[in-house]
Design a protein around this motif. Structure first.
Motif, PDB file in Angstrom:
ATOM      1  N   HIS A   1      -8.153   3.693  -4.359  1.00 48.75           N
ATOM      2  CA  HIS A   1      -7.345   3.114  -3.636  1.00 48.75           C
ATOM      3  C   HIS A   1      -5.909   3.216  -4.382  1.00 48.75           C
TER       4      HIS A   1
ATOM      5  N   ALA B   1      -1.764   1.585  -4.523  1.00 54.62           N
ATOM      6  CA  ALA B   1      -0.680   0.437  -4.264  1.00 54.62           C
ATOM      7  C   ALA B   1       0.515   0.811  -5.129  1.00 54.62           C
TER       8      ALA B   1
ATOM      9  N   TRP C   1       0.809  -1.203   0.060  1.00 55.99           N
ATOM     10  CA  TRP C   1      -0.139  -0.011   0.150  1.00 55.99           C
ATOM     11  C   TRP C   1       0.585   1.246  -0.088  1.00 55.99           C
TER      12      TRP C   1
ATOM     13  N   GLN D   1      -8.651   4.188   1.092  1.00 62.91           N
ATOM     14  CA  GLN D   1      -8.082   3.377   2.138  1.00 62.91           C
ATOM     15  C   GLN D   1      -8.069   4.115   3.560  1.00 62.91           C
TER      16      GLN D   1
END
Length: 271
Positions: A262, A264, A144, A152
């Motif tokens: 999100h 990553a 992450w 998130q």
């Protein structure tokens, strides 16, 4: 130096018995980087592949569907059991980084989807993954990003709005073990381990779920937000839920589903 840190011990305790709750709540989200992860590691038919920190087995199953011979490990026995059901052709065992029960150079490719978020010594874990990969193999890992994307950060914001802070029994990484969760920081970690041809990119996507399903993970103690939540008395949990429901309005689509951004990081390198 001991192999496992207080952070590792807390992680084992946090995930014990929570595989089913994770599968119902966060597993679909966490599976999103898997196709890009396998591409970055060059996973294909005939390769011996290690999936480190397999969780419920999504990456192992996907690697097997490409014709690879897959071995998967997870530190939590419950996760390993579910991975074996998800990917029945995979050899699954319980093992925790940075100590794996494999010979040097055993694998043709190594992947780890979000596993470095859950180890107390990321550099030692990465060195162990390099050890079990043969010369010329590719290693691909995701983590992450930090600061977290808005989706998130939703639970953290709800906790903060309710006045909840991180309890002392949940340790963080020691400063000397941490690293910047950026493309430069993650790529630099792989360089430090002596890997070559390092690449790092940012993955962004929107995860669709319901407010109730998204709440169910932390309510069952899943992840750090869940551990913080379940350590509080019922009246505080009720207040966190009230704040959570209010914040969900920012992410609610016209169909009543949450649309949660999100981010990553995906890094890969050659041994």
């Amino acid at each position: 130096m001991t192999i496992f840190t207080p952070f590792d011990t807390a992680e084992r305790r946090a995930w014990a018995g929570r595989a089913a709750a994770y599968e119902r709540s966060f597993a679909t989200l966490c599976a999103h980087p898997v196709p890009a992860l396998l591409d970055a590691a060059g996973v294909r038919r005939g390769l011996r592949v290690l999936d480190a920190g397999t969780g419920t087995g999504n990456a192992a199953q996907a690697a097997g569907s490409r014709g690879a011979t897959v071995t998967a490990v997870d530190a939590d026995p419950g996760m390993a059991t579910r991975a074996a059901a998800t990917a029945p052709d995979t050899a699954v065992c319980v093992a925790a980084l940075p100590r794996l029960p494999f010979a040097d150079g055993h694998f043709d490719a190594v992947v780890g989807n979000l596993v470095l978020n859950h180890v107390g010594r990321p550099r030692a874990a990465l060195a162990e993954l390099r050890r079990v990969a043969r010369p010329g193999a590719r290693i691909a890992l995701s983590i992450w990003a930090a600061p977290p994307a808005p989706g998130q950060a939703l639970f953290g914001r709800a906790l903060q709005a309710a006045g909840v802070t991180r309890p002392a029994h949940l340790p963080t990484l020691a400063a000397e073990d941490d690293f910047p969760r950026t493309e430069e920081g993650f790529g630099g970690l792989l360089h430090e381990t002596g890997l070559t041809a390092v690449r790092c990119e940012t993955l962004t996507w929107e995860h669709r779920t319901t407010a109730e399903q998204w709440w169910s993970g932390p309510a069952a103690g899943v992840a750090s937000a869940g551990q913080i939540l379940v350590s509080r008395p019922p009246e505080v949990i009720t207040e966190v839920r009230r704040q959570y429901d209010a914040l969900c309005a920012e992410f609610m689509g016209p169909d009543g589903m949450l649309v949660l951004p999100h981010t990553a990081l995906l890094a890969s390198a050659q041994v």
